[in-house]
Design an enzyme around this catalytic site. Sequence first.
Site, short mmCIF file in Angstrom:
data_model
loop_
_atom_site.label_atom_id
_atom_site.label_comp_id
_atom_site.label_asym_id
_atom_site.label_seq_id
_atom_site.Cartn_x
_atom_site.Cartn_y
_atom_site.Cartn_z
N TYR A 65 -5.05 -0.94 2.43
CA TYR A 65 -4.17 -1.06 3.55
C TYR A 65 -3.50 -2.24 3.67
O TYR A 65 -3.91 -3.27 3.35
CB TYR A 65 -5.17 -1.21 4.76
CG TYR A 65 -4.69 -1.39 6.17
CD1 TYR A 65 -3.72 -0.72 6.45
CD2 TYR A 65 -5.05 -2.37 6.84
CE1 TYR A 65 -3.01 -1.05 7.83
CE2 TYR A 65 -4.69 -2.63 8.33
CZ TYR A 65 -3.77 -1.98 8.64
OH TYR A 65 -3.12 -2.24 9.98
N ARG A 66 -2.05 -2.02 3.79
CA ARG A 66 -1.12 -3.37 3.81
C ARG A 66 -0.18 -2.96 5.30
O ARG A 66 0.46 -2.04 5.26
CB ARG A 66 -0.13 -3.02 2.76
CG ARG A 66 -0.67 -3.20 1.33
CD ARG A 66 -1.14 -4.60 1.00
NE ARG A 66 -1.71 -4.68 -0.28
CZ ARG A 66 -3.08 -4.41 -0.56
NH1 ARG A 66 -3.97 -4.08 0.16
NH2 ARG A 66 -3.51 -4.75 -1.82
N GLY A 70 -16.44 -6.45 -3.16
CA GLY A 70 -16.27 -7.61 -3.57
C GLY A 70 -17.61 -8.13 -4.19
O GLY A 70 -18.13 -7.32 -4.98
N ALA A 97 -7.79 -5.79 -9.53
CA ALA A 97 -9.12 -5.58 -9.36
C ALA A 97 -9.68 -4.22 -8.78
O ALA A 97 -10.49 -3.64 -9.70
CB ALA A 97 -9.66 -6.91 -8.54
N ASP A 135 -7.60 -1.54 -8.39
CA ASP A 135 -7.14 -0.62 -9.03
C ASP A 135 -7.74 -0.28 -10.29
O ASP A 135 -7.91 0.96 -10.71
CB ASP A 135 -5.56 -0.87 -9.27
CG ASP A 135 -4.97 -1.33 -7.93
OD1 ASP A 135 -5.34 -0.94 -6.76
OD2 ASP A 135 -4.16 -2.27 -8.30
#
Length: 300
Positions: A164-165, A225, A253, A255
């Site tokens: 999400y961007r 994460g 990371a 991807d």
Amino acid sequence: MAVKVAFAGEAMIEMARQGDDARLGVAGDVYNSAVYLRRLMPEADVRLVTALGDDPYSNRIAKAVVDAGLSEAGLRRVTGATCGLYAIDTDDAGERRFTYWRSVSAARGLFSKESDFDAVADCDVVVLSGITLAIMQDSAREALVSWLTAERGRGGRVAFDSNYRPALWSSRDVAATWCERLWRICDFAFPSVDDEQALFGDASSDAVLKRFIDYGVGGGALKAGSDGAFLLGDVSGQVPTPPVTRVVDTTAAGDSFNAGFLAAALRGAAPEDCARAGHALAGKVIQHRGAILPQGVEIY
């Protein structure tokens, strides 16, 4: 017969700051995953499906595609158009900040032409992201989702990362609507806790997991994460992230995790081992600057 995997989305020129200088490369979320999947599965037919201009930097991207061993079958050229550009700045902890110039990128017209569908029609798996959807026109999004739904009925599989961007979408609600439609037809789902909370307002990773159970996704992992990855689909469990002592740049990371997981899954590995493969590759990628590891760096 070799497995055929299509990665649909935007490849861009990457400008990675190094002090007062910058290094130019080629990157983009699905492009990064495609390059890493090809390195992990040299026997596979891996292609990038995108639209490029006819400018020198689009030519640079096309050359990088060939140099990475990716098929050119999905490259469509647009006369008079250009490609996108982004810059990476990283802090002392390796966390990155991006600046983009992509408003006139040829890739914004992706899946507005029949040839784009032809490029994915013979593939076993189609991989795309929320960025792929965000830069497309509404009519092209609708056509793509309809095509993917029909393709799954013919035995094809879909992999999706919401990535999400906010700046790429007209609103959060629009982004959530389209991402949910993809999650519901997904065989390999690669959400991240941060993105899902930003999109859907989930209070915790448990809330995200419950929503994905309701979607009925086939498999994949929820990326959390330092908390590791939570398996999705018919299995459950948490696979921890191995410690990395020297983080240089966290670009790609997620991807690279997707590529590591997908490569293992396509070879029939158990879900836990797929997640471990994703962690292992991501852990190596974040120890180097930029999205793509230099050729010759061991990734296994």
